[in-house]
Scaffold this active site. Sequence first.
Site, PDB file in Angstrom:
ATOM      1  CD  GLU A  15      -2.544   1.273   2.634  1.00  0.00           C
ATOM      2  OE1 GLU A  15      -3.393   1.841   3.018  1.00  0.00           O
ATOM      3  OE2 GLU A  15      -2.044   0.290   3.606  1.00  0.00           O
ATOM      4  CE  LYS A  32      -7.235   1.175   3.756  1.00  0.00           C
ATOM      5  NZ  LYS A  32      -5.905   1.905   4.660  1.00  0.00           N
ATOM      6  CB  CYS A  92      -4.396  -1.699   4.555  1.00  0.00           C
ATOM      7  SG  CYS A  92      -3.466  -1.494   6.179  1.00  0.00           S
TER       8      CYS A  92
END
Length: 277
Positions: free
Chosen positions: A44, A114, A148
């Site tokens: 990331e 995200k 994540c």
Amino acid sequence: MPTLVVAAIQMDPHIGLVSENLQCSLRLLRQAAGMGAGLIVFPEAALSGYCFSALAEARLAAEPLAGPSTQALAQVCKELEVHTVIGMLEDAGDRLYNVAVLIGPQGIIGCYRKSHLPFLGVDKLADRGDSGFQVYDTPVGRIGMIICYDLRFPEAARSLALRGADIIVLPTNWPQGSESSPNFIALTRALENRVFLVACNRCGQERGFGFIGQSTIVDPSGKRLAQAGAGEEIITARFNPAAARQKRLVIRPGEFEMDTVGDRRPELYTAIVKQTH
């Protein structure tokens, strides 16, 4: 499908130094391809760094999706005939997204913004993703991406599995205190969805935060195929992505069989799509 070698490149990006991080990524991309990898995963925010404290500073490290960094990566992917997933900050006009970009020999294949943002680093400043959970059919398998903190929400990985993902790619920045993610959650998400999961973390220190490394590659049975230590490292695993398409687990034919995708009862799960606050 033929077997595939997947590489996770655990690296230590430098915050705000996009050009430096890009050159490092291009070098490591070539190194992983030289190890036989056909799908190469970066962490990331690999191009930008993560622990920004101000939106204006983060924007300086952001690029349009089809910007100079992705163009350079696409050129090397074409040359080496490989696919890669890399984390970056997307400059989308008046919005800033934390994204993972899937790039192949033909260029950009897809992008994931995200969806679940913790109160941490650049995610305190970024906009919540609106791209949903898409699966991309590529020559190296059906690939879905999350980033994540998304791993903590089982609905995200399940959505990708229901859309046919063979491989869930997870670029991540697991800081100290997140050890449950590589040790338990990544294995569980792979097992419950019967998919391969490639989690690529960063390492090193950034503005007072330490990152734990421990990048991991997991098969559909929840078995760890490879795991990194705490420092910079490239890990690889070889598998057949099509193995993820067999969802029914047969322990004893006709007597003990399970299908954690096919045996679902969606009509009973309405509470999970309701807002609680």
